[in-house]
Write an enzyme that holds these catalytic residues in place. Structure first.
Site, PDB file in Angstrom:
ATOM      1  N   HIS A 135       0.387  -1.273  -0.369  1.00 43.63           N
ATOM      2  CA  HIS A 135       0.245   0.133   0.417  1.00 43.63           C
ATOM      3  C   HIS A 135       1.054   1.397   0.077  1.00 43.63           C
ATOM      4  CE1 HIS A 135       0.789   0.966   4.259  1.00 43.63           C
ATOM      5  NE2 HIS A 135       1.256   0.166   4.776  1.00 43.63           N
ATOM      6  N   HIS A 144      12.326  -0.222 -12.869  1.00 41.68           N
ATOM      7  CA  HIS A 144      12.414  -1.643 -13.450  1.00 41.68           C
ATOM      8  C   HIS A 144      12.440  -2.331 -11.767  1.00 41.68           C
ATOM      9  CE1 HIS A 144      13.295  -5.896 -15.677  1.00 41.68           C
ATOM     10  NE2 HIS A 144      12.357  -6.078 -14.513  1.00 41.68           N
TER      11      HIS A 144
END
Length: 205
Positions: A135, A144
């Site tokens: 979250h 990446h």
């Protein structure tokens, strides 16, 4: 959104992008561009020319950059954006994406990924196979996140960074732009200086 998809790059990352696109079943035709003249097909999908053809086809296709290198992907996608290309987001059907998650154009979310609520992911990023983002994360552009990497809650990852396979980032950690982390790296504190980091916990090399 158009009914045809053009993938720039027919190598490893481009193949996975194509696989996701096929599973999404949103495009009637999918093709590649690649600069290797010896490659005419990839995954049974036609390579119709070199990457410099993309701008000629900009009105006909949605275009996604299937290049793993962050800097190269940014360069190509920026050129496409300036010319007004339609750049989609690709999300594998098995990925779990929570509520109030924002995902920028050109980002690819791969198989088995979990992205929890209230997270923001910038454009042109790769959220690779089986990685988890909890979250309230903020993942900037052209990042990446490698396979099997795990980010706890409220993590911030700076632009152009790369987290190696199996990396772990503790909650509330901020990582500056352009940082790179080796396989299995464990990040437990803020990273304020760009560089390459390895180890448990990480050290700069």
């Amino acid at each position: 959104m158009k009914n045809k998809l053009l993938i720039i790059g027919a190598s490893g990352h481009g193949k996975v992008v194509a696989d996701i696109a096929l599973k999404m079943k949103k495009w009637q035709r999918i093709v590649f561009l690649d600069d290797d003249e010896n490659v005419t097909t990839s995954m049974g999908i036609e390579v119709i020319g070199k990457s410099n053809m993309a701008l000629e086809l900009i009105n006909e296709y949605d275009i996604i950059v299937g290049v793993g290198n962050n800097a190269t992907r940014e360069m190509i996608q920026t050129q496409l954006e300036v010319r007004g290309a339609s750049i989609p987001v690709l999300i594998h059907p098995s990925a779990v994406v929570g509520e109030q998650v924002e995902i920028g154009i050109g980002t690819v979310i791969m198989a088995g990924t979990i992205i929890n609520c209230c997270t923001k992911i910038g454009k042109g990023s790769i959220i690779n196979t089986g990685s988890t983002i909890d979250h309230d994360n903020c993942i900037e552009d052209y990042v990446h996140i490698s396979p099997g990497a795990h980010l706890a809650g409220a993590v911030s990852i700076g632009k152009g960074s790369w987290l190696g396979i199996g990396s772990v980032v503790s909650n509330n950690v901020n990582i500056t732009d352009g940082s790179k982390f080796g396989a299995g790296a464990v990040v437990v504190r803020d990273i304020t200086v760009p560089g390459t980091y390895v180890g448990v916990p990480v050290r700069r090399v």
